[in-house]
Design a protein around this motif. Structure first.
Motif, PDB file in Angstrom:
ATOM      1  N   THR A 608       5.461 -13.735  42.045  1.00 30.88           N
ATOM      2  CA  THR A 608       4.362 -14.669  41.848  1.00 30.88           C
ATOM      3  C   THR A 608       4.371 -15.685  42.982  1.00 30.88           C
ATOM      4  OG1 THR A 608       3.258 -16.086  40.226  1.00 30.88           O
ATOM      5  CG2 THR A 608       5.622 -16.380  40.483  1.00 30.88           C
ATOM      6  N   GLU A 609       3.367 -16.568  42.975  1.00 33.27           N
ATOM      7  CA  GLU A 609       3.223 -17.528  44.068  1.00 33.27           C
ATOM      8  C   GLU A 609       3.021 -18.932  43.504  1.00 33.27           C
ATOM      9  OE1 GLU A 609      -0.140 -17.753  47.264  1.00 33.27           O
ATOM     10  OE2 GLU A 609       1.288 -16.206  47.927  1.00 33.27           O
ATOM     11  N   PHE A 610       3.652 -19.906  44.167  1.00 31.49           N
ATOM     12  CA  PHE A 610       3.481 -21.316  43.845  1.00 31.49           C
ATOM     13  C   PHE A 610       2.877 -22.011  45.067  1.00 31.49           C
ATOM     14  CE2 PHE A 610       6.920 -19.740  41.262  1.00 31.49           C
ATOM     15  CZ  PHE A 610       6.747 -20.357  40.023  1.00 31.49           C
ATOM     16  N   THR A 611       2.416 -23.237  44.882  1.00 31.32           N
ATOM     17  CA  THR A 611       1.894 -24.025  46.000  1.00 31.32           C
ATOM     18  C   THR A 611       2.730 -25.288  46.160  1.00 31.32           C
ATOM     19  OG1 THR A 611      -0.357 -23.226  45.630  1.00 31.32           O
ATOM     20  CG2 THR A 611      -0.108 -25.243  46.933  1.00 31.32           C
ATOM     21  N   LEU A 612       3.276 -25.489  47.369  1.00 25.49           N
ATOM     22  CA  LEU A 612       4.055 -26.685  47.688  1.00 25.49           C
ATOM     23  C   LEU A 612       3.167 -27.637  48.487  1.00 25.49           C
ATOM     24  CD1 LEU A 612       6.782 -28.245  47.884  1.00 25.49           C
ATOM     25  CD2 LEU A 612       7.230 -26.942  49.986  1.00 25.49           C
ATOM     26  N   THR A 613       3.007 -28.863  47.990  1.00 27.54           N
ATOM     27  CA  THR A 613       2.169 -29.859  48.653  1.00 27.54           C
ATOM     28  C   THR A 613       3.017 -31.045  49.082  1.00 27.54           C
ATOM     29  OG1 THR A 613       0.277 -29.222  47.288  1.00 27.54           O
ATOM     30  CG2 THR A 613       0.147 -31.344  48.428  1.00 27.54           C
ATOM     31  N   LEU A 614       2.971 -31.375  50.377  1.00 33.21           N
ATOM     32  CA  LEU A 614       3.663 -32.538  50.912  1.00 33.21           C
ATOM     33  C   LEU A 614       2.641 -33.661  51.092  1.00 33.21           C
ATOM     34  CD1 LEU A 614       5.595 -30.182  51.638  1.00 33.21           C
ATOM     35  CD2 LEU A 614       6.267 -31.494  53.655  1.00 33.21           C
ATOM     36  N   SER A 615       2.926 -34.825  50.549  1.00 29.05           N
ATOM     37  CA  SER A 615       2.002 -35.941  50.709  1.00 29.05           C
ATOM     38  C   SER A 615       2.005 -36.403  52.168  1.00 29.05           C
ATOM     39  CB  SER A 615       2.412 -37.108  49.806  1.00 29.05           C
ATOM     40  OG  SER A 615       3.581 -37.712  50.305  1.00 29.05           O
ATOM     41  N   PRO A 616       0.944 -37.058  52.610  1.00 30.27           N
ATOM     42  CA  PRO A 616       0.889 -37.534  54.002  1.00 30.27           C
ATOM     43  C   PRO A 616       1.986 -38.549  54.329  1.00 30.27           C
ATOM     44  CG  PRO A 616      -1.292 -37.553  52.990  1.00 30.27           C
ATOM     45  CD  PRO A 616      -0.315 -37.295  51.883  1.00 30.27           C
ATOM     46  N   TYR A 617       2.559 -39.176  53.279  1.00 33.27           N
ATOM     47  CA  TYR A 617       3.607 -40.173  53.529  1.00 33.27           C
ATOM     48  C   TYR A 617       5.000 -39.626  53.194  1.00 33.27           C
ATOM     49  CZ  TYR A 617       2.804 -40.773  48.502  1.00 33.27           C
ATOM     50  OH  TYR A 617       2.633 -40.550  47.177  1.00 33.27           O
TER      51      TYR A 617
END
Length: 652
Positions: A608-617
């Motif tokens: 399966t697939e997940f989404t990793l999101t890094l904030s701009p800060y």
């Protein structure tokens, strides 16, 4: 991180006049000074070439009160200088007396030891005969010297693994971040600790209940109220153990932090640094006023007992500018013991070290001989030219009837009968109900009267409900009690030597796969893979699934990237699969969705697939992500590191 002042008292010229060292800045003067020193070691001072580095000059002054007379150390049987062309002639000349015979650096390899030191049949001694003298006569030593950038996994790791199998061969390492650092470290091998420097210290933030007369000991409890900084910096130590959690740039002692930053050396911008590398102001993930500069510590031997405190050059997380081990070498220590990877060193290893130092034994050997029961290979490396020892190996038992029942029973026993789960854990009642049913179903009478297929169907239904409940505990709290099970079981287990196998980590570097066998019913057998760079990359239970994380490692602030997780060796059906980031990164990094139910095909594979999101800060530094799966009460964990680099300035 803050760079503090060096602890050198008195007039500098007076200090250097009493010092066993003399400072030299240019290479031609250095070569001449080395020739003069080697021709009359008893009278001349040991020349130190600093190449204009003020930090090394300060360390030489700081070490003046730590060391006494100059004397040639015992030469090793053989020596190898890795890339001698990167060193000035004076340094090569100073290294030359440290080995009886020098080999070409192309000869480095796993088979080198057997070629140099063929094993002979062991001589039998009757009681009362001088077997100890014979053993000493059989000990051989191999010295490897080279710049840190040249001491890579492929260069040193095969030799380390080979020496583990050859207790008659000892490996010595000399290194430095550059030729000047190596010159300073080599110079220190020619001096003896001053006779009035006798203090031995152990500062541990992860252990308690240790006592030993004649040793200054500050444990986890004592650190809550002590001025750790003053205690460490206020003494000249003959041997000093610093133990706490950390990475290659820092070691935590409660609120205090042993810092690896060397502000004098240049930064490598293409290599990730800790948070302080990206700030113009003094910054640290711990209190800035409680940083302890490792180069300020006056100790002839420093033991850095944390994970990855002395990694190979190509297996380090951070820029060498921030490396603890290199900072120790730049400082006063002539012997530095550090861990090349992750490990499970704890109370047993500390007791081993306390016994060893009392007998003037080797710190690295004390840790490695004890840690062999909980890890697949030696973790500690000795940089310097002192002596060494070895030791220890036990084994475990096992039982079985209908496999899924037995497996479930064993897991329930481990979870409920020991101290892993608190009595407040909401899953205890569900686990206890299933344990009572399984305990009955395992009896001979139940085996005769019940339909095995119905028993299995009923069991699978119960397991799926509990698997989901366990997975939801990870969603609510990734540091839950089930997540801590591997450390708990490891404390009650021992490594099965026959299970250890060399494999490749997903990062491409050598790793060790091993199985820990439970010694008591309140623990489970566990499987692990430990990498020379990534540390623990996989943990699981025999018969449980395995996980593989596929994701980019170098990310930018504001990135949104997919993370693919593949499950293998699972029971066909469904499995609960989730992903989270390290606690210190959750302020900046998010994963969606948090948990998924994944279909497992007949071949035991699902993905399966997940989404990793890094904030701009997102704080620019190294992080790691953890995938977990739960099936049949078995928790499986896989980790993968990633780094957040600063996003390019859009105005540029």
């Amino acid at each position: 991180m803050v760079q503090s002042e060096f602890h050198v008292s008195g007039d500098e010229s007076e200090i250097m006049s009493a010092s066993p060292f003399s400072l030299v800045e240019d290479t031609s003067s250095y070569a001449a000074a080395v020739d003069e020193f080697l021709s009359d070691t008893a009278r001349a001072k040991v020349p130190v070439w600093t190449d204009g580095r003020t930090d090394l000059a300060a360390s030489v002054a700081c070490a003046a009160g730590l060391y006494g007379e100059a004397r040639r150390p015992a030469a090793c049987s053989y020596g190898i200088v890795v890339r001698p062309e990167a060193m000035p002639a004076g340094l090569v000349a100073l290294l030359e007396p440290l080995a009886d015979k020098w080999l070409d650096d192309e000869e480095v390899g796993a088979g080198l030891l057997d070629a140099l030191f063929p094993q002979e049949p062991r001589t039998e001694y009757r009681q009362g005969e001088a077997a100890e003298d014979a053993d000493e006569a059989e000990v051989h030593t191999l010295l490897v010297a080279g710049l840190y950038e040249h001491l890579t996994v492929d260069t040193v790791w095969p030799l380390m693994r080979a020496t583990e199998l050859r207790p008659d061969v000892r490996l010595r390492l000399l290194t430095g971040r550059d030729a000047a650092s190596l010159a300073w470290f080599t110079a220190k091998q020619y001096v003896h600790t001053a006779p009035d420097v006798r203090d031995i210290g152990m500062f541990t933030a992860v252990d308690r209940g240790l006592t030993r007369s004649g040793i200054h000991l500050l444990d986890e409890e004592g650190m809550k109220t002590a001025d750790v900084r003053s205690e460490i910096l206020g003494t000249r130590w003959s041997r000093l153990l610093l133990q706490g959690h950390g990475k290659d740039d820092s070691l935590n002692l409660a609120d205090y932090t042993i810092c690896g930053l060397n502000s004098v050396v240049p930064r490598k911008e293409n290599v990730i640094g800790p948070i302080c590398a990206y700030s113009d102001e003094p910054t640290c993930y711990k209190p800035v006023d409680k940083l302890i500069q490792l180069r300020d510590v006056r100790a002839a031997e420093v033991v850095l007992s944390s994970c990855n405190s002395g990694p190979f050059a190509d297996a380090a997380i951070y820029d060498p500018k921030y490396q603890l081990m290199l900072n120790a070498i730049d400082g006063t220590a002539k012997d530095v013991v550090a861990a090349i990877t992750g490990h499970e060193a704890g109370h047993a290893e500390n007791l081993s070290w306390l016994e060893s130092v009392r007998e003037r034994g080797s710190s690295a050997a004390a840790f490695n001989s004890s840690i062999r029961t909980v890890g697949p290979s030696p973790a500690y490396v000795h940089f310097g030219m002192s002596a060494a020892e070895e030791g220890i190996t036990p084994e475990p038992p096992s039982v079985m009837p209908a496999q899924l029942l037995l497996t479930t029973s064993a897991r329930l026993t481990a979870y409920l009968a020991g101290g892993l789960l608190s009595f407040r854990n909401p899953l205890r009642s569900g686990l206890e109900s299933l344990a009572a049913r399984v305990d009955h179903q395992i009896t001979r009478q139940s085996q005769v009267v019940r339909d095995p297929a119905e028993t299995t169907r009923s069991l699978l239904f119960d397991l799926e409900q509990l698997d989901l409940a366990i997975a939801e505990q990870f969603v609510n709290d990734p540091e839950n009690e089930f997540g801590g099970s591997f450390g708990y079981f490891a404390e009650r287990s021992t490594v099965d030597p026959s299970s250890v196998a060399t494999v490749r980590c997903p990062c491409g570097r050598p790793a060790e796969r091993f199985v820990r066998r439970a010694l008591v019913p309140t623990a489970l057998d566990t499987e692990g893979v430990i990498c020379t760079r990534c540390s623990d990359v996989a943990l699981g239970l025999p018969g449980g699934p395995s996980l593989l994380i596929e994701a980019e490692e170098d990310l930018l602030q504001g990135d949104v990237r997919p993370v693919r997780v593949t499950v293998r060796d699972a029971r066909p059906g469904t499995i609960q699969l989730g992903l989270f980031v390290a606690k210190y990164g959750r302020e900046y990094c998010t994963v969606t969705p948090e948990l998924q139910k994944v279909h497992i095909g007949p071949d035991g594979v699902g993905e399966t697939e997940f989404t990793l999101t890094l904030s701009p800060y997102t704080a620019p530094m190294a992080y790691y992500m953890t995938a977990y799966a739960v099936q049949d009460l078995a928790v499986t964990i896989a980790r993968r590191p990633y780094g957040a680099f600063p996003a390019p300035d859009s105005s540029e």
